[in-house]
Design an enzyme around this catalytic site. Structure first.
Site, mmCIF file in Angstrom:
data_model
loop_
_atom_site.group_PDB
_atom_site.id
_atom_site.type_symbol
_atom_site.label_atom_id
_atom_site.label_comp_id
_atom_site.label_asym_id
_atom_site.label_seq_id
_atom_site.Cartn_x
_atom_site.Cartn_y
_atom_site.Cartn_z
ATOM 1 C CB ALA A 56 -9.397 4.287 -9.261
ATOM 2 C CB THR A 58 -11.413 -0.570 -7.990
ATOM 3 O OG1 THR A 58 -12.309 -0.759 -8.684
ATOM 4 C CG2 THR A 58 -11.390 1.195 -7.885
ATOM 5 C CE1 TYR A 121 -7.087 0.417 -6.377
ATOM 6 C CE2 TYR A 121 -6.817 -0.001 -4.060
ATOM 7 C CZ TYR A 121 -7.579 0.783 -4.820
ATOM 8 O OH TYR A 121 -8.539 1.580 -4.652
#
Length: 284
Positions: A56, A58, A121
């Site tokens: 991902a 992050t 996010y």
């Protein structure tokens, strides 16, 4: 079980590599999250029985500056992976985040609670969850929080670095969550993947985080105490530590469903912290 893992160098992926060396691991060179079609093609080519997405974007604050890229990596890519897994009849296990919640209240968030992310996010992770669910098929979405290991960067290694030459540290104390050892998370992912393969009926959304819940400031104090550092930690409010992305104040995750279905209990992060600190000492 023929296992394919997205991620190679991150904290959780590295732990998975140690625990399941027979699995196929894909780093950015083999499957870039910025190219969702390539991620899907990698699944089709390998023909796994199970896929774990441990990759991902992050960088929470940097995500605020590039929402399109963040969405592509954290939402479009997992959705494409999940669809490819469904087409092969493979299971799909996806790591998500406490940041899908707004952090209101003090009660631990339930897996079925409505999501309301505060930042780019978190919104990208919530969209990724929705894409995985929409793909159908056997899938697990595992939300976690505050992951740490002996592999930097993470909160533990940052506190140790800062405390080398600072007598005092200011650390946020009004954000509460469960620090999660990367090794314990990797173990849980593998156990869940095996269970999902055996029984697709376990599909759904679950939580996994370390215990007990604690503030960032108290987490820092325990890190420094166990490391034998004399640096003093002074708690401050989130408003006194401005960052680009808003963080939820309440990151507590209710993990009872994970224990009930898979028999996986919340790990004691304090004991795991001791192991991490020993690993770091041995590496120096």
């Amino acid at each position: 079980m023929r296992l394919l893992v997205f991620g190679s160098t991150g904290q959780v992926a590295r732990e998975l590599r140690q625990l399941a060396p027979e699995a196929r691991f894909l780093g950015r060179a083999e499957a870039d999250l910025e190219d969702p079609a390539a991620c899907a093609a990698a699944i089709t080519a390998f023909r796994p029985e199970m896929v774990i997405n441990a990759a991902a974007f992050t960088a929470v604050d940097l995500a605020e500056d590039d929402p399109a890229r963040t969405h592509r990596m954290n939402a479009e890519a997992p959705a494409a992976m999940a669809r490819a897994a469904v087409a092969l009849g493979a299971g799909f296990v996806h790591i998500s985040s406490d940041y899908v919640f707004d952090g209101a209240g003090v009660a631990p968030h339930q897996p079925g609670d409505p999501v309301a992310p505060l930042n780019v996010y978190g919104a990208s992770k919530a969209a990724g969850e929705a894409g995985v669910r929409a793909a159908g098929g056997a899938h697990i979405i595992l939300r976690t929080s505050w992951v740490f290991s002996a592999r930097p960067p993470n909160f533990v290694t940052t506190m140790l670095r800062l405390s080398q030459d600072r007598p005092d540290l200011l650390v946020v104390e009004d954000q509460i969550g469960g620090p999660t050892p990367a090794r314990a998370l990797a173990e849980a992912l593998l156990q869940i993947a095996r269970a999902l393969r055996a029984d697709p009926g376990t599909s759904g959304t679950y939580h996994f985080a370390g215990a007990p819940d604690v503030s960032w400031a108290d987490f820092a104090r325990e890190i420094l105490r166990q490391a034998g550092r004399v640096t003093q930690v002074h708690g401050i409010g989130s408003d006194d530590y401005p960052v680009a992305a808003r963080r939820p104040l309440n990151s507590r995750l209710d993990c009872t469903r994970t224990e009930a279905v898979f028999g996986i209990k919340r790990p004691d992060w304090r004991a795991a912290l001791g192991t991490v600190l020993r690993e770091l000492e041995e590496a120096t």
